[in-house]
Structure formats: C-alpha cells, structure tokens
Design a protein around this motif. Structure first.
Motif, PDB file in Angstrom:
ATOM      1  N   VAL A 106       0.809  -1.216   0.000  1.00 39.42           N
ATOM      2  CA  VAL A 106       0.000   0.000   0.000  1.00 39.42           C
ATOM      3  C   VAL A 106       0.846   1.272   0.000  1.00 39.42           C
ATOM      4  O   VAL A 106       0.550   2.237  -0.712  1.00 39.42           O
ATOM      5  CB  VAL A 106      -0.946  -0.002   1.226  1.00 39.42           C
ATOM      6  N   GLU A 164      -8.266  -4.794   2.191  1.00 41.53           N
ATOM      7  CA  GLU A 164      -7.372  -5.282   1.143  1.00 41.53           C
ATOM      8  C   GLU A 164      -7.652  -6.766   0.918  1.00 41.53           C
ATOM      9  O   GLU A 164      -7.936  -7.521   1.850  1.00 41.53           O
ATOM     10  CB  GLU A 164      -5.912  -5.046   1.490  1.00 41.53           C
ATOM     11  N   ASN A 247      -2.238  -6.212  -3.347  1.00 42.05           N
ATOM     12  CA  ASN A 247      -1.446  -5.038  -3.692  1.00 42.05           C
ATOM     13  C   ASN A 247       0.054  -5.289  -3.665  1.00 42.05           C
ATOM     14  O   ASN A 247       0.833  -4.399  -3.991  1.00 42.05           O
ATOM     15  CB  ASN A 247      -1.808  -3.861  -2.766  1.00 42.05           C
ATOM     16  N   ARG A 265     -10.149 -11.161   3.234  1.00 38.09           N
ATOM     17  CA  ARG A 265      -9.795  -9.743   3.245  1.00 38.09           C
ATOM     18  C   ARG A 265      -9.274  -9.341   4.621  1.00 38.09           C
ATOM     19  O   ARG A 265      -9.563  -9.980   5.620  1.00 38.09           O
ATOM     20  CB  ARG A 265     -11.007  -8.890   2.873  1.00 38.09           C
ATOM     21  N   LEU A 293      -5.831  -0.757  -2.463  1.00 41.61           N
ATOM     22  CA  LEU A 293      -6.210  -1.977  -1.753  1.00 41.61           C
ATOM     23  C   LEU A 293      -6.188  -3.181  -2.698  1.00 41.61           C
ATOM     24  O   LEU A 293      -5.663  -4.240  -2.365  1.00 41.61           O
ATOM     25  CB  LEU A 293      -7.581  -1.793  -1.113  1.00 41.61           C
TER      26      LEU A 293
END
Length: 317
Positions: A106, A164, A247, A265, A293
């Motif tokens: 991120v 994410e 990511n 997640r 994300l």
C-alpha cells in the motif's frame, strides 16, 4: 518529578551500556550525568541500575521505568514537531509505523502522492512483522501514525481505509489456474499441495494458517520466507501456491493469481495515539484516497480471466 533530561540519561546509559559511553554520546561530562542520574534514583526512591564490572543491568524498578522513559522522550519530540507544523512549518519528520506487507503493497503509492504535497517533511518508517507488535510499539509512542489492522479497544484516533484482498498466487500453468473455476479457487482444493509459507514470526503466516484451517487442512511447507514479494516469486517459479495481499503483486506478473472462495480480506486503518496534527491529518487523508487496496492491474487481469472462463470451449478456440 523526573525531568526529560534525566529520562534521556537513563535511556542513553541503557542503550550505550555504560555511564562513560552515555556521557560521550550525549556530549556531557560523566560527573554531570552521574549527578543527574543519582537525582533520578532519589526521586523514584531506589536504584534503577545495577553497576557491573562490565556494563550495567536494569533493576526491576528500572525495567518498569524504561518503556515509559522512551515513550516520554518520543512524545516530547513529536510535541516539538507538532508545534512547528501548527505554526505553518512544513519541515521535520513524519514517524510512520506499519507492517512489512503494507510497506511493500500500500505505502509506495500513498507516500509518493503524499510526499509531493509535503516535500520538506522527511519520513521515518518503522516496519513490523505482526500487527500486535506494532500496536505495542504505538502504545509506547514509537510513531505519529500506524497503518494496519486496528487493535482491539484502541482509544486513539482511527481512520478506516478499507479492505485489502488476499489472493492465491501460483505458477502460470498450475492446473487450478487453468480450471473452469478460475479466477476462483477453493483452498480445500490445494490441501495436498506444498505451500510457499511464511516464517513463524510473520503475521502473514498466521493469516495463511487460519485460512487453511478454515478450509479443513494444515498447509504443508515447501519453503518459508519473511516477505510477500519473495513468496510471490517462489510461487511463480513453481515451489507451490502462496497467499498474499493483492497489492503486493507487481504489474506484468508472469504467474497466476486467483481469488480464494470464500474471499479473504484484511481491514486496514490509519491510527494515532492522539488527535492528529495538520501534517498527520494530511497523511491520513492521502492514505484514505490513494491506498491501492486491490490495484487496477490486478482487477483487470482477474476480470479478463473470469470472462475467458465463461466462454465455451468452441469460443475459446
């Protein structure tokens, strides 16, 4: 009451391992340092250090006081920076705590955007393997802001960033990547496989273990690594599947990645111990607006794979 200078002396003596080296590092005389330290011990009512032939050792009282001394010094530093920021001085440092996986996934995008807004503010990064370790460091005053899962019962300021997505990464010709279910995969379908796992002290190891446990198996280990980018490379090379934040997957990745079914997640937040000053607030705003994300290149490829899987065999030809 103990002064900041006395607390600074305590921390320096412990870190340097002797009164002599502490005095040298602080550029003060040893008698002056010893005098102030003795005053601190009189204030607390007992010895904080045991003098040894070679070095020093904390007493129980010293061990109790040391983390508070470090926190007080860190808070004093941030108070100075915050006051300068409030006065309109866009210089100094932003102290930022995060997880290794967030740092590689991120933050590069977010910090690139944010630094263009505040070119005079340096960034000091503190990277942690686990979210609980980071929360403890934040409670002790390590950084201005942390980026990661929000600790339970956190009493400071928190800004929700979003969830994410975690994906299974494997080699491009893996049968699960070529199946009719792609780009989705049940982890139970990978129960007999050897996995690219993470070192036990990594928070990603806990995530992988919990996901596999929910799918009814314990992952066999082909290799362990500490970092998500390394795991991605090993998985693409054919050592086994792995599970990483989306990511952290680079553009033009040569391997395959699939969505676990059910989805997996992790909620991310930016959180602080106190109300954020203007620069920290600006960082939190940038984080909320620009955190990748699930990056666009990952989303596009998953959609392409999904459209391809819906086509009939004749259409694919």
């Amino acid at each position: 009451m103990a002064t900041l200078r006395q607390l600074e002396y305590l921390v320096a003596i412990v870190d340097e391992g002797s009164f002599t080296r502490a005095a040298e590092s602080l550029n003060v005389t040893q008698p002056g340092l010893s005098h102030q330290f003795q005053a601190l011990e009189r204030e607390v009512g007992g010895p904080l250090l045991e003098r040894l032939p070679r070095g020093v050792r904390l007493t129980p009282a010293g061990r109790s006081m040391l983390p508070h001394a470090r926190a007080a010094l860190a808070e004093a530093d941030r108070a100075t920076v915050s006051a300068r920021r409030a006065a309109g001085v866009s210089t100094g440092e932003l102290h930022l705590a995060t997880l290794y996986s967030v740092s590689s996934g991120v933050l590069p995008t977010v910090l690139g955007v944010w630094r263009r807004k505040h070119p005079g503010v340096r960034i000091r990064l503190f990277e942690h393997r686990r979210s609980d370790e980071m929360a403890q460091a934040m409670s002790a005053g390590q950084a201005d802001v942390a980026v990661g899962p929000l600790p339970e019962d956190w009493e400071g300021t928190a800004r929700h960033i979003g969830a994410e997505e975690f994906l299974v990464v494997t080699r491009s010709d893996d049968p699960v990547a070529l199946s009719d279910r792609a780009p989705r995969v049940r982890l139970s379908d990978l129960a007999e496989r050897e996995w690219v796992h993470f070192t036990p002290d990594s928070g990603l190891a806990d995530i992988l273990e919990r996901a596999c446990d929910a799918a009814g198996f314990r992952p066999r280990v082909a290799v362990r690594t500490e970092q998500a980018p390394s795991a991605i490379g090993y998985a693409a090379a054919g050592l086994g599947p792995t599970l990483v934040p989306a990511n952290t997957i680079p553009p033009h990745f040569p391997g395959a990645f699939l969505r676990p079914d059910p989805p997996l997640r992790r909620q991310l937040t930016g959180y602080t111990r106190t109300s954020p000053d203007p620069v920290t607030a600006s960082f939190l705003e940038t984080l909320g607006e620009h955190a990748p994300l699930t990056p666009a290149h990952v989303t596009r490829r998953l959609r392409t794979t999904e459209r391809s899987a819906r086509r009939t065999p004749t259409e694919r030809e």
